[in-house]
Design a protein around this motif. Structure first.
Motif, PDB file in Angstrom:
ATOM      1  N   VAL A  41       1.184   1.588   7.389  1.00  0.00           N
ATOM      2  CA  VAL A  41       1.396   1.880   6.027  1.00  0.00           C
ATOM      3  C   VAL A  41       2.199   3.536   5.926  1.00  0.00           C
ATOM      4  CG1 VAL A  41       0.118   2.437   3.926  1.00  0.00           C
ATOM      5  CG2 VAL A  41      -0.488   0.444   5.126  1.00  0.00           C
ATOM      6  N   LYS A  42       1.641   4.456   6.818  1.00  0.00           N
ATOM      7  CA  LYS A  42       2.139   5.599   6.784  1.00  0.00           C
ATOM      8  C   LYS A  42       3.527   5.853   7.177  1.00  0.00           C
ATOM      9  CE  LYS A  42      -2.628   7.791   7.201  1.00  0.00           C
ATOM     10  NZ  LYS A  42      -3.551   8.452   8.281  1.00  0.00           N
ATOM     11  N   GLU A  61       9.989   7.347   1.318  1.00  0.00           N
ATOM     12  CA  GLU A  61      10.269   8.855   0.925  1.00  0.00           C
ATOM     13  C   GLU A  61      11.474   9.349   1.123  1.00  0.00           C
ATOM     14  OE1 GLU A  61       8.021  13.170   0.684  1.00  0.00           O
ATOM     15  OE2 GLU A  61       7.503  11.675   2.227  1.00  0.00           O
ATOM     16  N   THR A  83      10.148  -4.586   2.513  1.00  0.00           N
ATOM     17  CA  THR A  83       9.196  -4.289   3.393  1.00  0.00           C
ATOM     18  C   THR A  83       8.476  -5.465   4.085  1.00  0.00           C
ATOM     19  OG1 THR A  83       7.265  -4.144   1.681  1.00  0.00           O
ATOM     20  CG2 THR A  83       8.534  -2.195   1.899  1.00  0.00           C
ATOM     21  N   THR A 134       5.666   3.129   6.831  1.00  0.00           N
ATOM     22  CA  THR A 134       6.383   2.831   5.488  1.00  0.00           C
ATOM     23  C   THR A 134       6.555   3.730   4.410  1.00  0.00           C
ATOM     24  OG1 THR A 134       5.571   0.626   6.109  1.00  0.00           O
ATOM     25  CG2 THR A 134       6.531   0.859   4.100  1.00  0.00           C
ATOM     26  N   TYR A 135       5.348   4.457   4.033  1.00  0.00           N
ATOM     27  CA  TYR A 135       5.495   5.608   3.063  1.00  0.00           C
ATOM     28  C   TYR A 135       6.677   6.408   3.624  1.00  0.00           C
ATOM     29  CZ  TYR A 135       3.599   9.420   0.264  1.00  0.00           C
ATOM     30  OH  TYR A 135       3.556  10.463  -0.533  1.00  0.00           O
ATOM     31  N   ASP A 154       0.810  -1.275   0.004  1.00  0.00           N
ATOM     32  CA  ASP A 154       0.061   0.113  -0.128  1.00  0.00           C
ATOM     33  C   ASP A 154       0.799   1.184  -0.108  1.00  0.00           C
ATOM     34  OD1 ASP A 154      -2.917  -0.714   0.113  1.00  0.00           O
ATOM     35  OD2 ASP A 154      -2.142  -1.988   1.907  1.00  0.00           O
ATOM     36  N   ALA A 155       1.757   1.187   0.777  1.00  0.00           N
ATOM     37  CA  ALA A 155       2.727   2.448   0.820  1.00  0.00           C
ATOM     38  C   ALA A 155       3.317   2.906  -0.608  1.00  0.00           C
ATOM     39  CB  ALA A 155       3.807   2.250   1.867  1.00  0.00           C
ATOM     40  N   SER A 156       4.014   1.690  -1.436  1.00  0.00           N
ATOM     41  CA  SER A 156       4.555   2.086  -2.543  1.00  0.00           C
ATOM     42  C   SER A 156       3.204   2.520  -3.510  1.00  0.00           C
ATOM     43  CB  SER A 156       5.012   0.639  -3.140  1.00  0.00           C
ATOM     44  OG  SER A 156       6.168   0.342  -2.358  1.00  0.00           O
ATOM     45  N   LEU A 188       0.549   4.408  -2.908  1.00  0.00           N
ATOM     46  CA  LEU A 188       0.535   5.655  -2.400  1.00  0.00           C
ATOM     47  C   LEU A 188       1.540   6.537  -2.955  1.00  0.00           C
ATOM     48  CD1 LEU A 188      -0.946   5.095   1.006  1.00  0.00           C
ATOM     49  CD2 LEU A 188      -2.260   5.586  -0.964  1.00  0.00           C
ATOM     50  N   LEU A 189       2.867   6.144  -2.899  1.00  0.00           N
ATOM     51  CA  LEU A 189       3.872   6.946  -3.087  1.00  0.00           C
ATOM     52  C   LEU A 189       3.865   7.109  -4.644  1.00  0.00           C
ATOM     53  CD1 LEU A 189       6.493   8.209  -2.174  1.00  0.00           C
ATOM     54  CD2 LEU A 189       7.733   6.175  -2.476  1.00  0.00           C
ATOM     55  N   ASP A 232       1.245   9.537  -5.706  1.00  0.00           N
ATOM     56  CA  ASP A 232       1.592  10.953  -5.150  1.00  0.00           C
ATOM     57  C   ASP A 232       2.511  11.425  -6.233  1.00  0.00           C
ATOM     58  OD1 ASP A 232      -0.431  11.001  -3.221  1.00  0.00           O
ATOM     59  OD2 ASP A 232       1.051  10.645  -1.411  1.00  0.00           O
TER      60      ASP A 232
END
Length: 578
Positions: free
Chosen positions: A299-300, A307, A199, A302-303, A106-108, A110-111, A114
């Motif tokens: 998740v946040k 980053e 991850t 990991t995001y 999920d983090a990937s 989202l990244l 964005d």
């Protein structure tokens, strides 16, 4: 009918357009993770709509489906050789090696979403190429359920740890039993990433942190890269994570005790992702979010780490590229290589640790005392962190190894990992060092499809051996020297020998009938006073041997020319360095 200005219509249109890139995680308000099919479809959409993103189909996995690689390249160049020539740095993110630990999936997403929609927020990607494997363990991702991560707080459904053949892929980077591992190796060497992230979600103790970092052990990484990781890379990322609201700590490797007493850095042997990356001079980190924290927080966090990795790589890009080049050159002529390691408990590195007080109430299940972390009693204290390892066994670098062509399974893995070699052009007699296995302990229980060998003891002799045309000559003067030595030396922590690649040499194929061999044995003793003397000495000191006719015949056979030369002879030969 109301009328709207062109500006309002444009804003509404943009909002609707951006909404099509919302992920399942976002739509569920942080409680769900996508299926494999949904995740791949999301990246296909990004690749279709944004020319800076490309999704490539790579090698097969055990599931029958191929790995995918998603690249973000701001200048729309996706040829890795050309990107390297432009001095672009590459970070590789590997997700869903354990699909129940889906935070990175999920983090990937989202990244990348964005970055695609708001490129101005990510100026660091002017010089950094982002590479993402969306789902590494596809078979596990397809085995979706809501019960196998019994201690984990969300998501509602997730994949399974084992792959399509029930392998744990984070134990398979050296032995490469799976198609997944072989396809990954091809991707890894094609990219030659400057940084690597794998991850995960952590089991184990309870503590205040959402994120912990399981990074390459600095002594094994070695040289300027090890110093850079300790002095610059990690401090940068710990600071970044704290500023992002997700303060991190080293991976809490506290099995069998509470972390308040301190803990040892996890030894990332080459079987693990970061240990494998280190063999090729790449700094690697396994992100380990805490299983008991809410899924959206994990998740946040990991995001934030992903980053931060792009930022630290951009800031120190030239230095990292230069250090990797310098290390590659140095390892070509490195004279001694560590094979086994142990932690130095005399040199802890104190760290501030934020945990919870452990208590031991009576269990309602067993009536015995049980461990309980009291979240109403948080603490902050300095604890010992044992992160220094020392080499226990080392080996001198040979000029080359020679491997008979029959061991094609070994040759295939060496070639897959970009080891340079050449076949002998004719039958050739070479003076080589030969190992013999004098003792080995083998596990009684299977471990990842193998019965693992430990406590390997060797004898060594130098002799002339005739090799055939087509046998493989492997010079040890390459950037891949660490991989070569640590897999081919039988005492290496994750050597091919320990993973059963050569088990056929541990079983004799020929023998003798005692009643026939008796007369020959007597003749051998008459012809060799030295053998007779050695056996007499053994009889004088070993009562059981002296009373056993069979043991005495075995002794004569084992010390005769009739003993099969392949039995217990390690089939990888060393040409000594000059």
């Amino acid at each position: 009918m109301p009328k709207f200005s062109p500006i309002i219509l444009l804003l509404v249109s943009s909002t609707l357009a951006f909404g099509q890139y919302d992920t399942r995680f976002e739509k569920s308000e942080g409680t769900q993770t996508p299926t494999y099919e949904e995740g791949i479809a999301y990246y296909q959409l990004l690749a279709k709509d944004f020319p800076q993103i490309q999704m490539q189909t790579k090698g097969l996995t055990d599931s029958g489906k191929p790995l995918h690689l998603v690249l973000y390249s701001r200048n729309r160049q996706f040829d890795i050789t050309k990107l390297k020539a432009q001095s672009k740095a590459i970070v590789l993110i590997n997700n869903a090696i354990h699909p129940g630990e889906s935070d990175g999936v999920d983090a990937s997403m989202l990244l990348l979403g964005d970055i695609a929609l708001h490129p101005e927020r990510f100026p660091q990607l002017d010089s950094v190429v982002l590479a993402v494997i969306p789902f590494y363990n596809i078979g596990g991702a397809l085995n979706r359920n809501s019960t196998t991560r019994v201690n984990q707080e969300g998501p509602e459904e997730y994949g399974f740890r084992g792959n399509a053949r029930n392998y744990d892929l984070n134990r398979d980077f050296i032995k490469a039993d799976t198609r997944n591992a072989r396809s990954f190796a091809a991707i890894f060497h094609e990219l030659d990433p400057d940084l690597f992230v794998d991850t995960h979600v952590s089991n184990g103790a309870d503590y205040q942190y959402v994120m912990t970092l399981d990074y390459t052990q600095e002594n094994k990484l070695g040289g300027s890269l090890g110093e850079f990781q300790r002095g610059t890379f990690l401090p940068y990322l710990y600071k970044h994570m704290k500023e992002a609201g997700y303060e991190a700590t080293p991976y809490v490797n506290a099995w069998g005790q509470t972390p308040a007493k301190g803990f040892v850095q996890f030894p990332d042997w080459p079987r693990y992702s970061t240990g494998y990356a280190a063999l090729f001079h790449t700094i690697g980190v396994m992100t380990e979010t805490h299983m008991l924290k809410p899924y959206d927080q994990r998740v946040k966090a990991t995001y934030a780490y992903l980053e931060g990795t792009t930022k630290v790589l951009a800031q120190y890009r030239q230095a990292i590229i230069a250090m990797r080049k310098e290390t590659r050159e140095a390892v070509k002529s490195q004279k001694t290589f560590p094979l086994t390691w142990q932690v130095n408990r005399e040199k802890p590195s104190p760290i501030e640790f934020k945990g919870y007080e452990p208590e031991y109430p009576t269990s309602e299940v067993s009536g015995q005392k049980r461990l309980y972390y009291n979240r109403d009693k948080p603490f902050t204290k300095n604890i010992p962190f044992y992160n220094q390892y020392e080499a226990v066994e080392t080996v001198e670098r040979p000029e080359a190894y020679v491997i008979p062509q029959g061991w094609h399974n070994v040759i295939e893995l060496l070639k897959l990992n970009r080891v340079q070699m050449r076949p002998l052009s004719s039958d050739t007699m070479l003076q080589v060092e030969v190992y013999h296995i004098s003792d080995v302990k083998t596990s009684s229980q299977p471990y990842e499809g193998h019965y693992w060998h430990t406590n390997v003891e060797l004898t060594k002799e130098t002799k002339a051996v005739l090799f055939r045309m087509g046998d493989w000559y492997i010079p040890v003067n390459q950037p891949t020297n660490r991989y070569i030595v640590e897999t081919l030396e039988p005492k290496g922590v994750d050597s091919f020998f320990k993973w059963n690649f050569y088990d056929t040499i541990l079983q004799a194929k020929e023998g003798y009938s005692a009643y026939v061999f008796e007369e020959l044995a007597a003749k051998l003793l008459r012809k060799s006073p030295q053998l007779q003397r050695a056996m007499n000495e053994k009889m004088a000191t070993d009562e059981a041997f002296a009373k056993s006719a069979d043991a005495q015949l075995d002794y004569i056979y084992e010390h005769s020319a009739y003993r099969e030369k392949e039995y217990l002879r390690y089939p990888v030969f060393r040409i000594p360095a000059r």
